[in-house]
Design a protein around this motif. Structure first.
Motif, PDB file in Angstrom:
ATOM      1  N   ARG A 128      36.093  -2.631 -53.053  1.00 14.07           N
ATOM      2  CA  ARG A 128      37.142  -2.037 -52.204  1.00 14.07           C
ATOM      3  C   ARG A 128      38.473  -2.310 -52.870  1.00 14.07           C
ATOM      4  O   ARG A 128      38.774  -3.473 -53.192  1.00 14.07           O
ATOM      5  CB  ARG A 128      37.171  -2.696 -50.824  1.00 14.07           C
ATOM      6  CG  ARG A 128      36.103  -2.218 -49.893  1.00 14.07           C
ATOM      7  CD  ARG A 128      36.325  -2.862 -48.523  1.00 14.07           C
ATOM      8  NE  ARG A 128      35.070  -3.243 -47.938  1.00 14.07           N
ATOM      9  CZ  ARG A 128      34.884  -4.338 -47.210  1.00 14.07           C
ATOM     10  NH1 ARG A 128      35.889  -5.174 -46.991  1.00 14.07           N
ATOM     11  NH2 ARG A 128      33.709  -4.592 -46.690  1.00 14.07           N
ATOM     12  N   HIS A 163      35.593  -8.336 -51.990  1.00 15.90           N
ATOM     13  CA  HIS A 163      35.191  -6.974 -52.338  1.00 15.90           C
ATOM     14  C   HIS A 163      36.090  -6.358 -53.416  1.00 15.90           C
ATOM     15  O   HIS A 163      35.652  -5.486 -54.160  1.00 15.90           O
ATOM     16  CB  HIS A 163      35.176  -6.084 -51.092  1.00 15.90           C
ATOM     17  CG  HIS A 163      33.967  -6.300 -50.232  1.00 15.90           C
ATOM     18  ND1 HIS A 163      32.722  -5.805 -50.560  1.00 15.90           N
ATOM     19  CD2 HIS A 163      33.796  -6.987 -49.083  1.00 15.90           C
ATOM     20  CE1 HIS A 163      31.837  -6.160 -49.642  1.00 15.90           C
ATOM     21  NE2 HIS A 163      32.470  -6.892 -48.730  1.00 15.90           N
ATOM     22  N   ASP A 170      27.713  -5.755 -49.594  1.00 12.13           N
ATOM     23  CA  ASP A 170      27.155  -5.902 -48.254  1.00 12.13           C
ATOM     24  C   ASP A 170      25.796  -5.215 -48.288  1.00 12.13           C
ATOM     25  O   ASP A 170      25.694  -4.059 -48.734  1.00 12.13           O
ATOM     26  CB  ASP A 170      28.065  -5.235 -47.210  1.00 12.13           C
ATOM     27  CG  ASP A 170      29.411  -5.939 -47.102  1.00 12.13           C
ATOM     28  OD1 ASP A 170      29.451  -7.177 -47.271  1.00 12.13           O
ATOM     29  OD2 ASP A 170      30.422  -5.255 -46.859  1.00 12.13           O
ATOM     30  N   GLU A 218      28.489 -14.020 -41.984  1.00  7.71           N
ATOM     31  CA  GLU A 218      28.171 -12.666 -42.458  1.00  7.71           C
ATOM     32  C   GLU A 218      26.896 -12.704 -43.299  1.00  7.71           C
ATOM     33  O   GLU A 218      26.952 -12.793 -44.530  1.00  7.71           O
ATOM     34  CB  GLU A 218      29.334 -12.099 -43.307  1.00  7.71           C
ATOM     35  CG  GLU A 218      30.591 -11.816 -42.513  1.00  7.71           C
ATOM     36  CD  GLU A 218      31.624 -10.990 -43.273  1.00  7.71           C
ATOM     37  OE1 GLU A 218      31.444 -10.768 -44.499  1.00  7.71           O
ATOM     38  OE2 GLU A 218      32.600 -10.559 -42.646  1.00  7.71           O
ATOM     39  N   HIS A 221      26.769 -10.276 -46.429  1.00 12.15           N
ATOM     40  CA  HIS A 221      27.768 -10.275 -47.512  1.00 12.15           C
ATOM     41  C   HIS A 221      27.393 -11.291 -48.604  1.00 12.15           C
ATOM     42  O   HIS A 221      27.386 -12.496 -48.379  1.00 12.15           O
ATOM     43  CB  HIS A 221      29.144 -10.601 -46.910  1.00 12.15           C
ATOM     44  CG  HIS A 221      30.263 -10.653 -47.905  1.00 12.15           C
ATOM     45  ND1 HIS A 221      31.344  -9.775 -47.878  1.00 12.15           N
ATOM     46  CD2 HIS A 221      30.487 -11.482 -48.960  1.00 12.15           C
ATOM     47  CE1 HIS A 221      32.175 -10.067 -48.868  1.00 12.15           C
ATOM     48  NE2 HIS A 221      31.678 -11.106 -49.534  1.00 12.15           N
TER      49      HIS A 221
HETATM   50 ZN    ZN Z   1      31.387  -7.819 -47.244  1.00 16.80          ZN
END
Ligand code: ZN
Ligand code: DAL
Length: 248
Positions: A128, A163, A170, A218, A221
């Protein structure tokens, strides 16, 4: 007495002016030089201490490119500072889904091994950009009526997401799409397989339960740490994790 006094005055008068005042001047000069040296010393120490701090902090550089941190401590709302992956290092895995080329190779090996064991891993998210992270962090935060500190438990501020390095992914389970981005992903066959096997492919769960960053758990992740460059990015994260584990 008077004679002596007279004699002393006479002797004093006979000493040339320059010679009479020079011992006093020399003493004053020595004192002045001492004070000056002391001030220079104290100022130098202050400069080294205060101006040097950012350079010492740069030991916390986790960009892998020698870049500095975004803040003095390299931490924002619990998240660590990460620079963006170079375009040249990114490869497309699916349309619109890119990761670092080293992440891609390792993910490909891991996914094939998982498939052989009957587990179908789905890549939900990869690289990202910092700009995208900004949209996610600020726009979602506004939609959800959350303040930054609440949002930071589930999403990193721009410039602070793993990211952006291209090393974080993910993952989901193709047979349990209802668990995508949910804590219930931990109940899937895919998660159990990852727990047992991900380390072989150098993937690490970034935000386990009770992580030092206080980011929500998470299970989906994972980050790739299979190269020196990747390890350098996550050096601070790993160091702080070690410190926390040793203190438990
Ligand atoms: Zn993530
Ligand atoms: N969801 C993780 C914390 C991130 O936004 O990087």
């Amino acid at each position: 007495m008077a004679r002596a006094g007279n004699a002393r005055r006479k002797n004093d008068d006979e000493i040339p002016l320059a010679m009479r005042i020079s011992p006093r001047i020399r003493a004053q000069s020595r004192f002045f030089i001492f004070i000056l040296v002391l001030i220079i010393f104290l100022v130098s120490i202050s400069f080294v201490f205060f101006l040097g701090a950012p350079f010492w902090d740069s030991k916390l550089d986790i960009s892998g490119k020698g870049g500095g941190l975004s803040s003095g401590t390299g931490q924002l709302l619990g998240h660590l500072s990460y620079s963006e992956a170079a375009e040249a290092d990114l490869v497309t895995v699916y349309p619109g889904l890119r990761v670092h080329r080293d992440t891609s190779s390792a993910l490909s090996l891991m996914s094939s091994a998982a498939l052989r064991d009957g587990v179908d891993l789905v890549l939900l998210s990869g690289f990202r950009s910092i700009a995208l992270q900004k949209e996610i962090f600020y726009e979602n935060k506004s939609i959800r009526n959350q303040i930054a500190i609440e949002r930071a438990r589930v999403s990193a501020p721009p410039g602070y997401s793993e990211h952006s390095t291209g090393y974080a992914i993910d993952l989901g389970d193709a047979n349990r799409r209802d668990t995508d981005f949910e804590v219930s992903f931990e109940t899937t066959k895919a998660f159990r397989w990852l727990q047992k096997n991900a380390a072989k492919y150098h993937f690490v769960l970034s935000f386990p339960k009770g992580n030092f960053q206080k980011v929500s758990y998470e299970p989906w992740h994972w980050r790739f740490e299979g190269t020196v460059d990747a390890l350098r990015k996550f050096e601070v994260a790993n160091e702080r994790r070690r410190v926390k584990e040793n203190s438990n």
